[in-house]
Motif scaffolding. Sequence first.
Motif, mmCIF file in Angstrom:
data_model
loop_
_atom_site.group_PDB
_atom_site.id
_atom_site.type_symbol
_atom_site.label_atom_id
_atom_site.label_comp_id
_atom_site.label_asym_id
_atom_site.label_seq_id
_atom_site.Cartn_x
_atom_site.Cartn_y
_atom_site.Cartn_z
ATOM 1 N N ALA A 88 4.991 6.513 3.355
ATOM 2 C CA ALA A 88 4.460 7.869 3.493
ATOM 3 C C ALA A 88 4.657 8.390 4.916
ATOM 4 C CB ALA A 88 2.977 7.896 3.120
ATOM 5 N N LEU A 89 4.555 7.500 5.908
ATOM 6 C CA LEU A 89 4.726 7.891 7.308
ATOM 7 C C LEU A 89 6.186 7.890 7.740
ATOM 8 C CD1 LEU A 89 1.730 5.948 8.864
ATOM 9 C CD2 LEU A 89 1.905 8.427 8.499
ATOM 10 N N LEU A 90 7.033 7.120 7.068
ATOM 11 C CA LEU A 90 8.451 6.982 7.435
ATOM 12 C C LEU A 90 9.373 7.203 6.234
ATOM 13 C CD1 LEU A 90 8.162 3.706 9.531
ATOM 14 C CD2 LEU A 90 8.572 5.997 10.418
ATOM 15 N N PHE A 146 6.778 -2.003 -2.743
ATOM 16 C CA PHE A 146 6.911 -2.643 -1.440
ATOM 17 C C PHE A 146 8.040 -1.974 -0.653
ATOM 18 C CE2 PHE A 146 4.657 -5.802 -3.855
ATOM 19 C CZ PHE A 146 3.738 -6.293 -2.926
ATOM 20 N N PRO A 147 7.906 -1.918 0.668
ATOM 21 C CA PRO A 147 8.922 -1.243 1.482
ATOM 22 C C PRO A 147 10.253 -1.986 1.494
ATOM 23 C CG PRO A 147 7.311 -2.322 2.888
ATOM 24 C CD PRO A 147 6.815 -2.457 1.480
ATOM 25 N N HIS A 184 0.815 -1.213 0.000
ATOM 26 C CA HIS A 184 0.000 0.000 0.000
ATOM 27 C C HIS A 184 0.853 1.271 0.000
ATOM 28 C CE1 HIS A 184 -3.858 -1.998 0.648
ATOM 29 N NE2 HIS A 184 -3.235 -2.793 1.494
ATOM 30 N N GLY A 185 2.033 1.218 0.623
ATOM 31 C CA GLY A 185 2.933 2.365 0.652
ATOM 32 C C GLY A 185 2.695 3.334 1.793
ATOM 33 N N PRO A 214 -2.475 -0.940 6.990
ATOM 34 C CA PRO A 214 -3.783 -1.531 6.712
ATOM 35 C C PRO A 214 -3.759 -3.058 6.621
ATOM 36 C CG PRO A 214 -2.933 -0.435 4.757
ATOM 37 C CD PRO A 214 -1.991 -0.131 5.879
ATOM 38 N N ALA A 215 -2.599 -3.630 6.348
ATOM 39 C CA ALA A 215 -2.483 -5.094 6.225
ATOM 40 C C ALA A 215 -1.943 -5.735 7.494
ATOM 41 C CB ALA A 215 -1.592 -5.445 5.051
#
Length: 65
Positions: A19-21, A32-33, A14-15, A56-57
């Motif tokens: 976006a937060l880090l 994917f992170p 989702h990413g 979310p997952a």
Amino acid sequence: MTALEIDWTRCDGHGLCHALLPDVLALDEWGFPVLPKTAVPAHFAGEVRRAVAACPALALRLASA
């Protein structure tokens, strides 16, 4: 220090974690992170906890380094 872990069986790319880090995580070409090779510095602890809670997952978790 805190280690950030990803449960790859849950991650859907989702990413939101990026976006937060943005200073901790990068994204690969599929969205994917990409985890840092070292433990996350202590001054990012609040942001890391927020990203873990917002995933979310439910794919992110914290582990002691």
